[in-house]
Design an enzyme around this catalytic site. Structure first.
Site, PDB file in Angstrom:
ATOM      1  N   GLU A  60      -3.152  -1.310  -8.152  1.00 26.42           N
ATOM      2  CA  GLU A  60      -2.461  -1.861  -9.320  1.00 26.42           C
ATOM      3  C   GLU A  60      -1.030  -2.248  -8.973  1.00 26.42           C
ATOM      4  O   GLU A  60      -0.535  -3.294  -9.402  1.00 26.42           O
ATOM      5  CB  GLU A  60      -2.461  -0.870 -10.488  1.00 26.42           C
ATOM      6  CG  GLU A  60      -1.814  -1.464 -11.729  1.00 26.42           C
ATOM      7  CD  GLU A  60      -1.877  -0.561 -12.945  1.00 26.42           C
ATOM      8  OE1 GLU A  60      -1.501  -1.039 -14.032  1.00 26.42           O
ATOM      9  OE2 GLU A  60      -2.290   0.607 -12.830  1.00 26.42           O
ATOM     10  N   THR A  61      -0.364  -1.434  -8.184  1.00 23.17           N
ATOM     11  CA  THR A  61       1.001  -1.750  -7.778  1.00 23.17           C
ATOM     12  C   THR A  61       1.031  -3.002  -6.911  1.00 23.17           C
ATOM     13  O   THR A  61       1.883  -3.875  -7.092  1.00 23.17           O
ATOM     14  CB  THR A  61       1.644  -0.557  -7.051  1.00 23.17           C
ATOM     15  OG1 THR A  61       1.580   0.603  -7.898  1.00 23.17           O
ATOM     16  CG2 THR A  61       3.095  -0.844  -6.698  1.00 23.17           C
TER      17      THR A  61
END
Length: 135
Positions: A60-61
């Site tokens: 996600e990052t």
């Protein structure tokens, strides 16, 4: 994709990414970006393997880094993350995440992030949808 500007922001924030040891790398392809994470005590589950939650956080990052590089005047945040974990990584290994932009809309981006271990085996494949909003 050149993500050097986003890396500077991450370095200045001294946040979660640095706490767990995420590293982000520019790639020559315009719709990809890369990240790495050393599997150590910060990201292990009790049985000595990489935590699935750490994989999701890395993916996600990384997708957020990619969307932010593509849309520097916008706020980019994950609104959906789904994953399939198919193999493991042990303490001492480094996992590599390669993100591919699947859809670039005005309001959403969709990324597929493949995470591999030192042996090149697929650990997880993660789909991330980011919402894109002007600052």
């Amino acid at each position: 994709m050149n993500i050097e500007g986003i890396k500077e922001l991450i370095d200045q924030s001294r946040g979660f990414e640095q706490t767990v040891g995420m590293e982000f790398i520019s790639t020559p392809e315009p719709d990809t970006c890369m990240g790495r994470l050393v599997v150590d005590g910060h990201v292990l589950q009790p049985f000595g393997y990489l935590s699935g939650g750490a994989v999701l956080a890395l993916a996600e990052t990384l997708a957020g880094v990619g969307s932010s590089a593509l849309c520097p005047d916008c706020s980019c945040a994950g609104i959906s993350v789904t994953a399939s974990h198919v193999h493991s990584a042990k303490a001492g290994e480094t996992v590599t995440a390669l993100g591919h932009l699947i859809h670039k809309g005005r309001q959403t981006h969709v990324w597929r992030v493949d995470v591999t271990n030192d042996a090149g085996q697929l650990v997880s494949t993660v789909n991330v949808t980011n919402i894109i909003r002007p600052l």
